[in-house]
Scaffold this active site. Structure first.
Site, short mmCIF file in Angstrom:
data_model
loop_
_atom_site.label_atom_id
_atom_site.label_comp_id
_atom_site.label_asym_id
_atom_site.label_seq_id
_atom_site.Cartn_x
_atom_site.Cartn_y
_atom_site.Cartn_z
CD GLU A 1 -2.94 -1.08 0.04
OE1 GLU A 1 -3.02 -0.02 -0.62
OE2 GLU A 1 -3.62 -2.10 -0.21
NE ARG B 1 -17.95 -4.42 1.18
CZ ARG B 1 -18.25 -5.63 1.63
NH1 ARG B 1 -19.49 -6.08 1.59
NH2 ARG B 1 -17.29 -6.43 2.11
CB CYS C 1 -7.13 -2.65 5.97
SG CYS C 1 -7.28 -4.43 6.25
CG HIS D 1 -4.88 -4.88 1.77
ND1 HIS D 1 -5.02 -3.53 1.60
CD2 HIS D 1 -5.76 -5.24 2.72
CE1 HIS D 1 -5.95 -3.07 2.42
NE2 HIS D 1 -6.41 -4.09 3.11
#
Length: 218
Positions: free
Chosen positions: A85, A95, A148, A170
């Site tokens: 990342e 979500r 995350c 990830h």
């Protein structure tokens, strides 16, 4: 050299979430606990998949272990590669609820904090080493807006005035998980473990990152 005097690398993974029974981020990081890389001892800690509580646990781990480098690892089901990342953004927009039932929407992680933080790790050099080892890897331009990213942003905010480097990776579903998600790519936990060792070794050895093209068009 005694363990008390050894430099520490803090490696974190997450508890299972979203009805999964396992989380390969913890399976992989736990397997590296107590191992050594370049004279540094790896300490693995599990973080809860909870907004707020995850950062509290992370800050406690940093305070207790006094690491020279922190790498947080999380699962991104649907991705096919280890994703290094690049940037964390100052927003929670969930979500699904976290494991404590919280579902923040359009909320700042740090009130009036910077819009974003960039990783302090040499992700291009790490990428090159992973590719050389035959491990699927990419530089990711988004860590999402779930726990995350929450942890990644909180990590970089906590380290902003300290001489500790940090970043986030990830990983895909494990084959065990992918069997319950038809068509989803997977990466064996053993491959992730090997990839994390390579990534950490490069991070510890590299001061100035390599200049390689690894951007995205979309």
């Amino acid at each position: 050299m005694s363990s008390e005097k050894q430099k520490v690398v803090l490696l974190t993974g997450f508890a299972p979430f979203d009805d999964e029974s396992v989380n390969p981020s913890w399976q992989a990081t736990r397997a590296l606990h107590g191992r050594h890389i370049n004279g540094h001892r790896i300490v693995a800690r599990q973080l809860p998949v909870e907004f707020g509580a995850s950062l509290k646990e992370l800050r406690t781990a940093i305070r207790e272990t006094k690491p020279v480098l922190v790498l947080c690892v999380g699962q991104a089901g649907g991705r096919a590669s280890m994703s290094l990342e690049r940037v964390a953004i100052n927003v929670d927009d969930a979500r699904i609820p976290d494991n404590a039932g919280a579902q923040p929407i359009d909320s700042e992680i740090v009130r009036a904090g910077p819009a974003a933080y960039f990783t302090a790790l040499p992700i291009k050099a790490m990428l090159a080493a992973l590719h050389e080892a035959g491990i699927p890897a990419e530089v990711s331009q988004t860590a999402g807006t779930y726990v995350c990213n929450h942890v990644f942003y909180g990590l970089m905010h906590a380290l902003r005035n300290r001489r500790i480097r940090g970043g986030f990776v990830h990983i895909p579903y494990s084959p065990e998980q992918a069997g319950r998600h038809p068509g989803a790519p997977a990466l064996p936990v053993e491959t992730v473990i090997r990839g994390l060792r390579i990534a950490l070794q490069v991070a510890l050895e590299t001061g100035t990152d390599r200049r390689l093209a690894a951007g995205a068009e979309h």
